[in-house]
Design a protein around this motif. Structure first.
Motif, short mmCIF file in Angstrom:
data_model
loop_
_atom_site.label_atom_id
_atom_site.label_comp_id
_atom_site.label_asym_id
_atom_site.label_seq_id
_atom_site.Cartn_x
_atom_site.Cartn_y
_atom_site.Cartn_z
N GLU A 131 -2.36 2.37 -12.13
CA GLU A 131 -3.66 1.74 -12.34
C GLU A 131 -4.25 1.37 -10.99
O GLU A 131 -3.54 1.29 -9.99
N ALA A 132 -5.57 1.11 -11.01
CA ALA A 132 -6.26 0.80 -9.75
C ALA A 132 -5.61 -0.39 -9.03
O ALA A 132 -5.55 -0.43 -7.81
N GLN A 133 -5.04 -1.34 -9.80
CA GLN A 133 -4.48 -2.55 -9.18
C GLN A 133 -3.16 -2.29 -8.45
O GLN A 133 -2.78 -3.04 -7.57
N ASN A 134 -2.43 -1.26 -8.90
CA ASN A 134 -1.12 -1.04 -8.26
C ASN A 134 -1.05 0.30 -7.52
O ASN A 134 0.03 0.87 -7.38
N LEU A 135 -2.19 0.76 -7.04
CA LEU A 135 -2.21 2.06 -6.35
C LEU A 135 -1.37 2.06 -5.08
O LEU A 135 -0.59 2.99 -4.86
N THR A 136 -1.53 1.03 -4.24
CA THR A 136 -0.80 1.01 -2.96
C THR A 136 0.70 1.01 -3.20
O THR A 136 1.44 1.75 -2.56
N LYS A 137 1.12 0.20 -4.15
CA LYS A 137 2.54 0.10 -4.47
C LYS A 137 3.08 1.46 -4.91
O LYS A 137 4.08 1.94 -4.39
N ASN A 138 2.37 2.08 -5.85
CA ASN A 138 2.82 3.39 -6.36
C ASN A 138 2.75 4.47 -5.29
O ASN A 138 3.61 5.35 -5.23
N PHE A 139 1.74 4.37 -4.45
CA PHE A 139 1.56 5.34 -3.36
C PHE A 139 2.77 5.29 -2.41
O PHE A 139 3.38 6.32 -2.11
N ASN A 140 3.11 4.08 -1.98
CA ASN A 140 4.25 3.91 -1.06
C ASN A 140 5.56 4.36 -1.71
O ASN A 140 6.37 5.03 -1.08
N GLU A 141 5.74 3.97 -2.96
CA GLU A 141 6.98 4.33 -3.65
C GLU A 141 7.11 5.85 -3.80
O GLU A 141 8.18 6.42 -3.57
N ALA A 142 6.00 6.50 -4.16
CA ALA A 142 6.03 7.96 -4.36
C ALA A 142 6.39 8.66 -3.05
O ALA A 142 7.19 9.61 -3.04
N LEU A 143 5.80 8.20 -1.94
CA LEU A 143 6.08 8.82 -0.64
C LEU A 143 7.56 8.67 -0.27
O LEU A 143 8.20 9.63 0.15
N ILE A 144 8.09 7.48 -0.46
CA ILE A 144 9.49 7.22 -0.11
C ILE A 144 10.43 8.07 -0.97
O ILE A 144 11.35 8.71 -0.47
N LEU A 145 10.17 8.10 -2.26
CA LEU A 145 11.03 8.87 -3.17
C LEU A 145 10.94 10.37 -2.86
O LEU A 145 11.95 11.08 -2.92
N ALA A 146 9.73 10.82 -2.52
CA ALA A 146 9.56 12.25 -2.21
C ALA A 146 10.36 12.65 -0.98
O ALA A 146 11.02 13.69 -0.96
N ILE A 147 10.34 11.79 0.03
CA ILE A 147 11.11 12.09 1.26
C ILE A 147 12.61 12.07 0.94
O ILE A 147 13.36 12.93 1.39
N LEU A 148 13.03 11.10 0.13
CA LEU A 148 14.45 10.99 -0.20
C LEU A 148 14.93 12.13 -1.10
O LEU A 148 16.13 12.42 -1.16
N SER A 149 14.00 12.77 -1.81
CA SER A 149 14.41 13.87 -2.68
C SER A 149 14.93 15.06 -1.86
O SER A 149 15.59 15.95 -2.38
N ARG A 150 14.64 15.05 -0.56
CA ARG A 150 15.11 16.14 0.33
C ARG A 150 16.46 15.82 0.97
O ARG A 150 16.98 16.63 1.71
N GLY A 151 16.96 14.63 0.72
CA GLY A 151 18.28 14.28 1.27
C GLY A 151 18.31 12.85 1.75
O GLY A 151 17.28 12.18 1.81
N GLU A 152 19.53 12.36 2.06
CA GLU A 152 19.69 10.95 2.45
C GLU A 152 19.04 10.65 3.79
O GLU A 152 18.98 11.52 4.67
#
Lengths: 116, 245
Positions: free
Chosen positions: A8-29
């Motif tokens: 939602e518009a209220q939690n965009l930054t939070k979700n944005f940061n989380e998605a980036l971190i998880l995406a990078i970690l999906s490639r390895g530790e």
């Protein structure tokens, strides 16, 4: 229902940061500082991640079992915390990707329509 | 890590978390800072510029610090942590031992007889059920920490605060029984005033017996909780010193 908090518009930054971190970690530790560096590098410095803001997000994801942090001894004196993506985190990343596609599609359609 | 010592000291002062959480977070930041510093050095920055850039990158805003604290501890956990941290000195332990001895001396003898339970009101049964649950939880955690020595679990404190919660619940049940039975006794006395005193004495006997049991259960739960939390704290501090050594 995925059981995850909807994008939602209220939690965009939070979700944005989380998605980036998880995406990078999906490639390895990775270490915390490596995550911030890789996000900056891969986005061509478009997304600049302050390391200081990284830890609350990492620790929250760890608490929610999306990622796992393990201390490892690297060398005689060095101890480092390494993060890996968990099964739950991978599922969350998949959900995030779908939500962001839906969000961007809606956003672009509204903005482009009015820009013409 | 000496080049970032001042920065880490400032961060430590602002990070309102008990040990060992604070040490773990600071160690993680310190080790990541060292690595980022090396990255900047490899990119050709001189020592001073690399250190300044690293500190700038790791600056934790007040909001980030508050987020870190809230991630690691709920307000209740913070309160409980402070309570358990209060009793670390030897004289404080002696004081706790005296409280336990006093509780056993005053209520223990009565509790060893069935008379007290015969006199107690019906609320004593949920209290005894809570007591059994407290003992079962205590046995589980004691086995985990003292016998199996599973000290490397990710969250050693998980489930321990339930012991205190169940102890509090026994007090709540005891006091609920006290007031509900008082109300019922008054109603009976109003209906039959000639036997009001008999009803009142019957209530006083049942309510006081039930309260003795509930308070004893709560004291035992609090002591068990304190001993287990103290053990966990020692394990965590040992782990933190292993990380920082």
């Amino acid at each position: 229902m995925s059981g995850f908090e909807p994008l939602e518009a209220q939690n965009l930054t939070k979700n944005f940061n989380e998605a980036l971190i998880l995406a990078i970690l999906s490639r390895g530790e990775k270490h915390g500082y490596q995550l911030a560096l890789e996000i900056e590098e891969r986005s061509g410095a478009l997304f600049r991640f302050n390391h200081g803001t990284l830890y609350p997000i990492l620790h929250k994801l760890e608490k929610e079992s999306m990622i796992e942090g393990v201390w490892r001894r690297e060398g005689p004196k060095k101890k480092r915390k390494l993060y890996t993506l968990t099964k739950k985190g991978r599922a969350y990343l998949g959900w995030q990707a779908a939500e962001w596609r839906r969000f961007m599609k809606t956003f672009t359609s509204i903005v482009e329509e009015d820009a013409v | 890590m000496s080049r970032f010592r001042e920065f880490l000291k400032e961060t430590s002062a602002k990070l309102d978390l008990p040990q060992p959480e604070k040490s773990r977070i600071l160690l993680e930041i310190a080790s990541d800072m060292e690595d980022l510093y090396e990255v900047y050095r490899e990119k050709g920055m001189d020592e001073e510029a690399a250190a300044a850039r690293t500190i700038e990158k790791f600056a934790l805003s007040d909001e980030a610090l508050a987020d870190l604290v809230s991630v690691h501890q709920s307000p209740l956990q913070r309160l409980l942590g402070r309570i358990s941290a209060q009793a670390c000195a030897r004289w404080e332990r002696i004081l706790i031992a005296l409280v336990v001895c006093f509780a056993i001396a005053t209520a223990g003898r009565s509790l060893l007889t069935t008379r007290l339970f015969d006199q107690a009101n019906a609320y004593v049964w949920p209290i005894l059920t809570l007591a059994v649950a407290i003992l079962a939880l205590a046995a589980y955690h004691a086995g985990r920490l003292y016998i199996l020595r599973r000290h490397r679990e990710r969250n050693l404190r998980r489930g321990i605060h339930w012991i205190l919660g169940l102890g509090t619940a026994s007090l709540v049940v005891g006091f609920t029984g006290f007031t509900v039975e008082l109300y019922r006794t008054v109603l009976r006395g109003v209906d039959d005033t000639s036997r009001a005193l008999v009803y009142f004495v019957g209530w006083a006997l049942g309510a006081s017996a039930t309260l003795i049991v509930s308070m004893f259960v709560a004291i035992v739960a609090a002591v068990i909780w304190f001993v287990i939390v103290d053990k966990v704290k020692r394990i965590e501090i040992a782990e933190a010193s292993w990380l920082i050594e």
